[in-house]
Design a protein around this motif. Structure first.
Motif, PDB file in Angstrom:
ATOM      1  N   GLN A 170      -2.544  36.618  56.625  1.00  0.00           N
ATOM      2  CA  GLN A 170      -1.971  37.560  55.652  1.00  0.00           C
ATOM      3  C   GLN A 170      -1.201  36.831  54.541  1.00  0.00           C
ATOM      4  OE1 GLN A 170       0.363  40.560  57.629  1.00  0.00           O
ATOM      5  NE2 GLN A 170      -1.159  40.868  59.241  1.00  0.00           N
ATOM      6  N   ASN A 171      -0.456  35.800  54.933  1.00  0.00           N
ATOM      7  CA  ASN A 171       0.410  35.123  53.963  1.00  0.00           C
ATOM      8  C   ASN A 171      -0.346  34.219  52.998  1.00  0.00           C
ATOM      9  OD1 ASN A 171       2.536  36.354  55.209  1.00  0.00           O
ATOM     10  ND2 ASN A 171       3.281  34.545  56.281  1.00  0.00           N
ATOM     11  N   TRP A 172      -1.335  33.495  53.530  1.00  0.00           N
ATOM     12  CA  TRP A 172      -1.986  32.454  52.724  1.00  0.00           C
ATOM     13  C   TRP A 172      -3.481  32.665  52.530  1.00  0.00           C
ATOM     14  CZ3 TRP A 172       0.762  29.703  57.083  1.00  0.00           C
ATOM     15  CH2 TRP A 172       2.131  29.630  56.806  1.00  0.00           C
ATOM     16  N   GLY A 173      -3.996  33.782  53.005  1.00  0.00           N
ATOM     17  CA  GLY A 173      -5.409  34.086  52.766  1.00  0.00           C
ATOM     18  C   GLY A 173      -6.374  33.282  53.612  1.00  0.00           C
ATOM     19  N   TRP A 174      -5.885  32.697  54.706  1.00  0.00           N
ATOM     20  CA  TRP A 174      -6.795  31.981  55.601  1.00  0.00           C
ATOM     21  C   TRP A 174      -7.717  32.979  56.301  1.00  0.00           C
ATOM     22  CZ3 TRP A 174      -3.246  28.256  58.916  1.00  0.00           C
ATOM     23  CH2 TRP A 174      -2.561  27.385  58.056  1.00  0.00           C
ATOM     24  N   LYS A 175      -8.869  32.483  56.727  1.00  0.00           N
ATOM     25  CA  LYS A 175      -9.698  33.218  57.678  1.00  0.00           C
ATOM     26  C   LYS A 175      -9.440  32.581  59.030  1.00  0.00           C
ATOM     27  CE  LYS A 175     -13.543  34.730  54.740  1.00  0.00           C
ATOM     28  NZ  LYS A 175     -15.011  34.644  54.529  1.00  0.00           N
ATOM     29  N   THR A 176      -8.903  33.349  59.964  1.00  0.00           N
ATOM     30  CA  THR A 176      -8.516  32.773  61.250  1.00  0.00           C
ATOM     31  C   THR A 176      -9.387  33.313  62.378  1.00  0.00           C
ATOM     32  OG1 THR A 176      -6.831  34.477  61.607  1.00  0.00           O
ATOM     33  CG2 THR A 176      -6.143  32.462  60.474  1.00  0.00           C
ATOM     34  N   PHE A 177      -9.589  32.469  63.375  1.00  0.00           N
ATOM     35  CA  PHE A 177     -10.463  32.806  64.490  1.00  0.00           C
ATOM     36  C   PHE A 177      -9.740  32.464  65.793  1.00  0.00           C
ATOM     37  CE2 PHE A 177     -12.846  31.764  60.751  1.00  0.00           C
ATOM     38  CZ  PHE A 177     -13.761  32.815  60.643  1.00  0.00           C
ATOM     39  N   ILE A 178      -9.505  33.493  66.590  1.00  0.00           N
ATOM     40  CA  ILE A 178      -8.742  33.360  67.825  1.00  0.00           C
ATOM     41  C   ILE A 178      -9.642  33.772  68.981  1.00  0.00           C
ATOM     42  CG2 ILE A 178      -6.682  34.136  69.061  1.00  0.00           C
ATOM     43  CD1 ILE A 178      -5.465  34.811  66.299  1.00  0.00           C
ATOM     44  N   PRO A 179      -9.822  32.908  69.978  1.00  0.00           N
ATOM     45  CA  PRO A 179     -10.754  33.232  71.066  1.00  0.00           C
ATOM     46  C   PRO A 179     -10.221  34.318  71.997  1.00  0.00           C
ATOM     47  CG  PRO A 179      -9.586  31.200  71.550  1.00  0.00           C
ATOM     48  CD  PRO A 179      -9.187  31.596  70.157  1.00  0.00           C
ATOM     49  N   LYS A 180     -11.120  34.997  72.684  1.00  0.00           N
ATOM     50  CA  LYS A 180     -10.719  35.932  73.729  1.00  0.00           C
ATOM     51  C   LYS A 180      -9.975  35.147  74.811  1.00  0.00           C
ATOM     52  CE  LYS A 180     -13.491  39.012  75.350  1.00  0.00           C
ATOM     53  NZ  LYS A 180     -14.671  39.672  75.942  1.00  0.00           N
ATOM     54  N   PHE A 181      -9.066  35.804  75.497  1.00  0.00           N
ATOM     55  CA  PHE A 181      -8.255  35.130  76.506  1.00  0.00           C
ATOM     56  C   PHE A 181      -9.116  34.418  77.554  1.00  0.00           C
ATOM     57  CE2 PHE A 181      -4.866  37.999  74.983  1.00  0.00           C
ATOM     58  CZ  PHE A 181      -3.838  37.078  74.859  1.00  0.00           C
ATOM     59  N   GLU A 182     -10.224  35.018  77.962  1.00  0.00           N
ATOM     60  CA  GLU A 182     -11.046  34.429  79.019  1.00  0.00           C
ATOM     61  C   GLU A 182     -11.730  33.133  78.574  1.00  0.00           C
ATOM     62  OE1 GLU A 182     -14.985  36.827  79.516  1.00  0.00           O
ATOM     63  OE2 GLU A 182     -13.514  38.156  78.568  1.00  0.00           O
ATOM     64  N   TYR A 183     -11.773  32.892  77.260  1.00  0.00           N
ATOM     65  CA  TYR A 183     -12.387  31.659  76.763  1.00  0.00           C
ATOM     66  C   TYR A 183     -11.355  30.624  76.306  1.00  0.00           C
ATOM     67  CZ  TYR A 183     -16.486  34.701  76.728  1.00  0.00           C
ATOM     68  OH  TYR A 183     -17.486  35.571  77.098  1.00  0.00           O
ATOM     69  N   THR A 184     -10.082  30.891  76.586  1.00  0.00           N
ATOM     70  CA  THR A 184      -9.043  29.922  76.204  1.00  0.00           C
ATOM     71  C   THR A 184      -8.860  28.862  77.280  1.00  0.00           C
ATOM     72  OG1 THR A 184      -7.318  31.371  77.111  1.00  0.00           O
ATOM     73  CG2 THR A 184      -7.792  31.567  74.759  1.00  0.00           C
ATOM     74  N   THR A 185      -8.706  29.292  78.533  1.00  0.00           N
ATOM     75  CA  THR A 185      -8.564  28.325  79.621  1.00  0.00           C
ATOM     76  C   THR A 185      -9.934  27.731  79.946  1.00  0.00           C
ATOM     77  OG1 THR A 185      -8.755  30.151  81.200  1.00  0.00           O
ATOM     78  CG2 THR A 185      -6.536  29.442  80.604  1.00  0.00           C
ATOM     79  N   ASP A 186      -9.949  26.738  80.823  1.00  0.00           N
ATOM     80  CA  ASP A 186     -11.211  26.074  81.157  1.00  0.00           C
ATOM     81  C   ASP A 186     -12.171  27.071  81.805  1.00  0.00           C
ATOM     82  OD1 ASP A 186     -10.005  23.819  80.218  1.00  0.00           O
ATOM     83  OD2 ASP A 186      -9.621  22.939  82.191  1.00  0.00           O
ATOM     84  N   ASN A 187     -13.367  27.176  81.248  1.00  0.00           N
ATOM     85  CA  ASN A 187     -14.365  28.115  81.754  1.00  0.00           C
ATOM     86  C   ASN A 187     -15.755  27.591  81.440  1.00  0.00           C
ATOM     87  OD1 ASN A 187     -15.563  29.803  79.208  1.00  0.00           O
ATOM     88  ND2 ASN A 187     -13.449  29.141  78.817  1.00  0.00           N
ATOM     89  N   ALA A 188     -16.738  28.050  82.185  1.00  0.00           N
ATOM     90  CA  ALA A 188     -18.095  27.525  82.018  1.00  0.00           C
ATOM     91  C   ALA A 188     -18.859  28.181  80.883  1.00  0.00           C
ATOM     92  CB  ALA A 188     -18.873  27.681  83.330  1.00  0.00           C
ATOM     93  N   ALA A 189     -18.418  29.352  80.421  1.00  0.00           N
ATOM     94  CA  ALA A 189     -19.131  30.012  79.321  1.00  0.00           C
ATOM     95  C   ALA A 189     -19.128  29.132  78.078  1.00  0.00           C
ATOM     96  CB  ALA A 189     -18.503  31.372  79.024  1.00  0.00           C
ATOM     97  N   MET A 190     -17.988  28.470  77.806  1.00  0.00           N
ATOM     98  CA  MET A 190     -17.914  27.608  76.623  1.00  0.00           C
ATOM     99  C   MET A 190     -18.810  26.378  76.792  1.00  0.00           C
ATOM    100  SD  MET A 190     -14.135  25.864  76.942  1.00  0.00           S
ATOM    101  CE  MET A 190     -13.833  24.477  78.078  1.00  0.00           C
ATOM    102  N   ILE A 191     -18.985  25.935  78.032  1.00  0.00           N
ATOM    103  CA  ILE A 191     -19.912  24.832  78.297  1.00  0.00           C
ATOM    104  C   ILE A 191     -21.336  25.317  78.052  1.00  0.00           C
ATOM    105  CG2 ILE A 191     -20.716  23.160  80.009  1.00  0.00           C
ATOM    106  CD1 ILE A 191     -17.743  22.856  79.123  1.00  0.00           C
ATOM    107  N   GLY A 192     -21.591  26.570  78.427  1.00  0.00           N
ATOM    108  CA  GLY A 192     -22.925  27.129  78.268  1.00  0.00           C
ATOM    109  C   GLY A 192     -23.349  27.300  76.822  1.00  0.00           C
ATOM    110  N   ILE A 193     -22.420  27.681  75.930  1.00  0.00           N
ATOM    111  CA  ILE A 193     -22.815  27.866  74.526  1.00  0.00           C
ATOM    112  C   ILE A 193     -23.186  26.526  73.900  1.00  0.00           C
ATOM    113  CG2 ILE A 193     -20.451  27.760  73.580  1.00  0.00           C
ATOM    114  CD1 ILE A 193     -23.383  29.950  72.330  1.00  0.00           C
TER     115      ILE A 193
END
Length: 339
Positions: free
Chosen positions: A292-315
């Motif tokens: 909002q302040n600086w016009g960035w486009k920000t991307f925040i992962p779902k909580f289940e993909y923040t900690t170590d998980n195999a889905a991120m390995i799969g992508i």
């Protein structure tokens, strides 16, 4: 991306979570994680106990992931696994299992860099907005703090990283000083909502460029608490929420100062975060505010993909499969692995 369905079984075992997932192309069909509660008693991950627990967990976790996905193991197109970085004993369990299963099913093996997976988790398709290349990624976890320029799926350049402790360590070591349990990050985050973030001021380290340092902050917090406890033995209990809020506020300022500098230097205003500490509500709020302040486009992962998980390995496995970027059966785990 492709007309036919590609099924990837992925395995993550870099630290103390045993995880397996099945992806159909870039969509997650299952993502199972088995946590190891025993480390809480020791105030940190015990490598020997972690590797033993992985040996106990990996077969049932993989079986559950396959069953929940509805995909027969004979229909799998490849096995992706975390090669590193991480704890060697833990990595060896996942690596050995993945190699054996790929050999038994006679399908390709794909090695994945754990940190690259945290960055590319944003490309798991769940109908959300995805970053476009190039973008900046900040990986923040118990073992890493990095700012990365991402110009393509396989083109990542580290612009800055911690020269000592990672941000997750800063949270956990600060929590230990305050008598909080392990891991302390979630508890500090929870208490920060109840405290005054500007009640206590902690000095921010002066580090050149886009690198980070958190060891000095940890030492400063220790000396501060020791000094106050001498004057008032009940200082921590009487001020715990304010202390937590002030610590979290300082850490977030350190991270955001470097991100602002990175955006200015690269002229890239797409910013993504990843890693276990990206679950922190204060960091998420700061990034949303930056949009909002600086016009960035920000991307925040779902909580289940923040900690170590195999889905991120799969992508990552899926993206490498499309390029036929397969691994040799002779490949070994690597505890220290650069992006």
């Amino acid at each position: 991306m492709v007309n036919e369905n590609i099924y990837i079984l992925s395995i993550e075992s870099s630290c103390d979570d045993t995880s397996a997932a099945v992806l159909c192309n870039d969509q997650v069909l299952s993502n199972i994680v088995a946590n190891q509660e025993i480390h809480h008693e020791y105030g940190g991950v015990v490598p020997e106990l972690a590797s033993r627990a992985h040996q106990q967990n990996i077969v049932p976790v993989v079986e559950m992931a396959i069953k929940k996905s509805g995909v027969a193991k004979e229909d799998l197109n490849a096995i992706a696994f975390t090669r590193g970085p991480g704890l060697m004993g833990s990595l060896l369990v996942g690596t050995s299992f993945a190699k054996s299963l790929a050999l038994g099913l006679n399908i390709p093996l794909i090695d994945v860099n754990h940190m690259q997976a945290h960055v590319l988790a944003h490309f798991i398709d769940e109908g959300q907005k995805m970053p476009e290349f190039p973008f900046l990624a900040m990986t923040i976890s118990g073992g890493h703090t990095q700012i990365i320029k991402v110009s393509g799926y396989n083109k990542l350049e580290v612009l800055g990283e911690t020269i000592d402790d990672a941000v997750g360590e800063a949270f956990d070591k600060s929590g230990k000083i305050l008598g909080l349990g392990y891991p302390s990050g979630p508890e500090i985050d929870k208490r920060a909502h109840l405290g005054d973030p500007k009640r206590f001021k902690f000095s921010k380290p002066k580090v050149d460029g886009l690198n980070f340092s958190f060891s000095g902050l940890k030492t400063g917090i220790l000396y501060f608490v020791q000094k106050e406890m001498k004057a008032n033995p009940n200082f921590i209990s009487e001020n715990l929420n304010d202390i937590c809020a002030s610590i979290q506020h300082t850490i977030i300022e350190i991270l955001m100062d470097k991100l602002k500098k990175a955006v200015k230097e690269t002229d890239i205003s797409q910013v993504a975060i990843g890693g276990g500490v990206s679950a922190n509500s204060g960091i998420r709020a700061a990034l949303e505010q930056a949009e909002q302040n600086w016009g960035w486009k920000t991307f925040i992962p779902k909580f289940e993909y923040t900690t170590d998980n195999a889905a991120m390995i799969g992508i990552v496995g899926y993206l490498k499969f499309l390029e036929k970027d397969f691994s040799s059966s002779e490949i070994t785990a690597a505890s220290r692995l650069k992006i």
